[in-house]
Design a protein around this motif. Structure first.
Motif, short mmCIF file in Angstrom:
data_model
loop_
_atom_site.label_atom_id
_atom_site.label_comp_id
_atom_site.label_asym_id
_atom_site.label_seq_id
_atom_site.Cartn_x
_atom_site.Cartn_y
_atom_site.Cartn_z
N PRO A 110 0.80 -1.22 0.00
CA PRO A 110 0.00 0.00 0.00
C PRO A 110 0.84 1.27 0.00
O PRO A 110 0.46 2.27 -0.63
CB PRO A 110 -0.85 -0.12 1.28
CG PRO A 110 -0.16 -1.14 2.12
CD PRO A 110 0.50 -2.07 1.17
N TYR A 111 2.00 1.24 0.67
CA TYR A 111 2.86 2.42 0.66
C TYR A 111 3.43 2.66 -0.75
O TYR A 111 3.60 3.81 -1.17
CB TYR A 111 3.99 2.27 1.68
CG TYR A 111 3.54 2.34 3.13
CD1 TYR A 111 2.54 3.21 3.54
CD2 TYR A 111 4.15 1.54 4.11
CE1 TYR A 111 2.13 3.27 4.87
CE2 TYR A 111 3.75 1.60 5.44
CZ TYR A 111 2.74 2.46 5.82
OH TYR A 111 2.36 2.52 7.14
N THR A 112 3.70 1.57 -1.47
CA THR A 112 4.15 1.72 -2.87
C THR A 112 3.05 2.34 -3.71
O THR A 112 3.32 3.23 -4.55
CB THR A 112 4.57 0.36 -3.46
OG1 THR A 112 5.64 -0.20 -2.68
CG2 THR A 112 5.05 0.51 -4.90
N MET A 115 3.07 6.01 -3.14
CA MET A 115 4.20 6.68 -3.78
C MET A 115 3.98 6.83 -5.28
O MET A 115 4.25 7.89 -5.86
CB MET A 115 5.51 5.90 -3.50
CG MET A 115 6.00 6.05 -2.08
SD MET A 115 7.66 5.34 -1.84
CE MET A 115 7.27 3.66 -1.50
N VAL A 116 3.46 5.77 -5.91
CA VAL A 116 3.21 5.82 -7.35
C VAL A 116 2.12 6.85 -7.66
O VAL A 116 2.24 7.65 -8.59
CB VAL A 116 2.79 4.41 -7.85
CG1 VAL A 116 2.26 4.47 -9.26
CG2 VAL A 116 3.99 3.45 -7.80
N LEU A 117 1.08 6.86 -6.85
CA LEU A 117 -0.04 7.78 -7.07
C LEU A 117 0.35 9.23 -6.82
O LEU A 117 -0.22 10.16 -7.42
CB LEU A 117 -1.20 7.37 -6.15
CG LEU A 117 -2.62 7.85 -6.44
CD1 LEU A 117 -3.00 7.68 -7.90
CD2 LEU A 117 -3.60 7.13 -5.53
N SER A 118 1.37 9.43 -5.98
CA SER A 118 1.81 10.80 -5.66
C SER A 118 2.39 11.53 -6.87
O SER A 118 2.58 12.74 -6.83
CB SER A 118 2.84 10.78 -4.52
OG SER A 118 4.10 10.31 -4.98
N HIS A 119 2.68 10.80 -7.95
CA HIS A 119 3.11 11.46 -9.19
C HIS A 119 1.98 12.30 -9.80
O HIS A 119 2.22 13.18 -10.61
CB HIS A 119 3.57 10.43 -10.23
CG HIS A 119 4.91 9.82 -9.91
ND1 HIS A 119 5.04 8.69 -9.14
CD2 HIS A 119 6.17 10.19 -10.25
CE1 HIS A 119 6.32 8.38 -9.03
NE2 HIS A 119 7.04 9.28 -9.69
N PHE A 162 10.89 9.84 0.31
CA PHE A 162 9.92 9.28 1.26
C PHE A 162 10.51 8.40 2.36
O PHE A 162 9.75 7.82 3.13
CB PHE A 162 8.86 8.48 0.49
CG PHE A 162 7.98 9.34 -0.38
CD1 PHE A 162 7.30 10.43 0.15
CD2 PHE A 162 7.85 9.08 -1.74
CE1 PHE A 162 6.48 11.23 -0.65
CE2 PHE A 162 7.03 9.86 -2.55
CZ PHE A 162 6.35 10.95 -2.00
N PHE A 163 11.85 8.30 2.44
CA PHE A 163 12.45 7.49 3.49
C PHE A 163 13.56 8.25 4.20
O PHE A 163 14.25 9.06 3.58
CB PHE A 163 13.04 6.19 2.92
CG PHE A 163 12.02 5.22 2.40
CD1 PHE A 163 11.45 4.27 3.22
CD2 PHE A 163 11.61 5.28 1.07
CE1 PHE A 163 10.50 3.37 2.73
CE2 PHE A 163 10.67 4.40 0.57
CZ PHE A 163 10.11 3.45 1.41
N ILE A 176 3.30 9.70 3.94
CA ILE A 176 2.91 8.47 3.23
C ILE A 176 2.06 7.59 4.15
O ILE A 176 1.03 7.04 3.76
CB ILE A 176 4.15 7.69 2.74
CG1 ILE A 176 4.82 8.40 1.58
CG2 ILE A 176 3.78 6.26 2.32
CD1 ILE A 176 4.14 8.24 0.24
N LYS A 177 2.49 7.49 5.42
CA LYS A 177 1.75 6.65 6.37
C LYS A 177 0.30 7.10 6.50
O LYS A 177 -0.62 6.29 6.62
CB LYS A 177 2.44 6.67 7.74
CG LYS A 177 3.64 5.74 7.82
CD LYS A 177 4.47 5.97 9.05
CE LYS A 177 3.87 5.40 10.29
NZ LYS A 177 4.81 5.47 11.43
N LYS A 178 0.09 8.41 6.45
CA LYS A 178 -1.27 8.94 6.64
C LYS A 178 -2.21 8.62 5.48
O LYS A 178 -3.42 8.74 5.61
CB LYS A 178 -1.21 10.46 6.84
CG LYS A 178 -0.77 10.85 8.24
CD LYS A 178 -0.70 12.35 8.39
CE LYS A 178 -0.18 12.70 9.79
NZ LYS A 178 0.19 14.13 9.89
N THR A 179 -1.67 8.20 4.35
CA THR A 179 -2.53 7.87 3.21
C THR A 179 -3.20 6.50 3.35
O THR A 179 -4.13 6.19 2.63
CB THR A 179 -1.74 7.88 1.88
OG1 THR A 179 -0.78 6.80 1.90
CG2 THR A 179 -1.03 9.20 1.64
#
Length: 261
Positions: A110-112, A115-119, A162-163, A176-179
């Motif tokens: 889910p974190y991936t 990250m992908v959607l954040s584009h 993100f890290f 990212i965690k909050k998403t």
């Protein structure tokens, strides 16, 4: 021994709601036998009696049963397809996608997705449901601390963005965690939510019987909006996808094109 394993299956189902008969027997039996032998037990009966009194042993059973092997951007080229082809099409229909990471293990998947959607959209607008049967794995996911191996396939710009590295571990960004909202959920027993635009369920169905897989594909189909996408793992190609209302649009991506019930 067969009878004893059958009794173990019944007891586990009664106690936990987990139906081991829906998992491939040879694999599951082998993994659980090695677990109980490692812990000094001689039979499934002994193991079950100890497991119901010992939370640590029960968690070890769940870990062994659910195969918590995960990493960010696993099979990275598939995530590139999601980013470059699948998401742009979905976002044309709605900027508020309803997304489910099913059997999410320790959170890398889910974190991936986030990250992908954040584009395309701000993190504050991203909402992802992530579920797993293993509460231990969900706790690790919520903490969001990972070893270097888990990040092998993460693009460098995403890693920097993100890290945060501390000693030998990587801590994922709070934004990212909050998403992601993590919840306990048994794919084989619990009801599914509906009206998803994207369901990601990868490298899990290979452990289930054909009967269980058939039912899950139907339930995933029901849970998706028309035009929604199911993204499966690299050994989980769906044969006869049309019987579930799906049409293959890229390798391991299936679009719901019709309602089946």
């Amino acid at each position: 021994m067969v009878d004893e394993y059958a009794q173990f299956i019944q007891k586990v189902k009664k106690k936990t709601g987990i139906d081991l008969s829906l998992y491939k027997e040879t694999q599951m039996k082998r993994r659980l036998t090695s677990l109980y032998e490692k812990n000094g037990f001689r039979s499934f009966t002994e193991f079950f009696n100890a497991m119901v009194k010992d939370e640590k042993l029960y968690n070890a059973f769940l870990d062994r049963m659910t195969i918590n092997v995960s990493e960010f951007y696993r099979n990275r080229n598939r995530w590139e397809v999601l980013q470059n082809k699948i998401l742009p099409d979905l976002l044309k229909r709605s900027k508020r996608l309803k997304i489910w990471s099913a059997a999410c293990s320790t959170g890398e998947e889910p974190y991936t997705i986030a990250m992908v959607l954040s584009h395309y959209i701000p993190l504050e607008q991203i909402r992802i449901l992530a579920t797993d049967i293993d509460e231990n794995a969900l706790q690790k996911a919520k903490i969001g601390v990972y070893n270097e191996r888990s990040l092998n396939e993460v693009p460098e710009d995403m890693k920097r963005k993100f890290f945060r590295k501390e000693n030998h571990v990587y801590i994922i960004d709070e934004k990212i965690k909050k998403t992601v909202t993590f919840k306990k959920h048994n794919l084989l027993a619990d009801p599914f939510d509906h009206q998803f635009d994207l369901i990601v369920c990868r490298n899990v169905l290979i452990y289930f019987t054909e009967q269980a897989k058939t039912e899950l594909y139907r339930k995933f189909s029901d849970a998706l909006n028309l035009g929604g996408i199911l993204f499966v793992g690299s050994t989980e190609q769906i044969f006869n996808a049309s019987q579930y209302g799906f049409s293959p649009i890229e390798t391991f991506f299936y679009k719901k094109v019709k309602n089946i019930r």
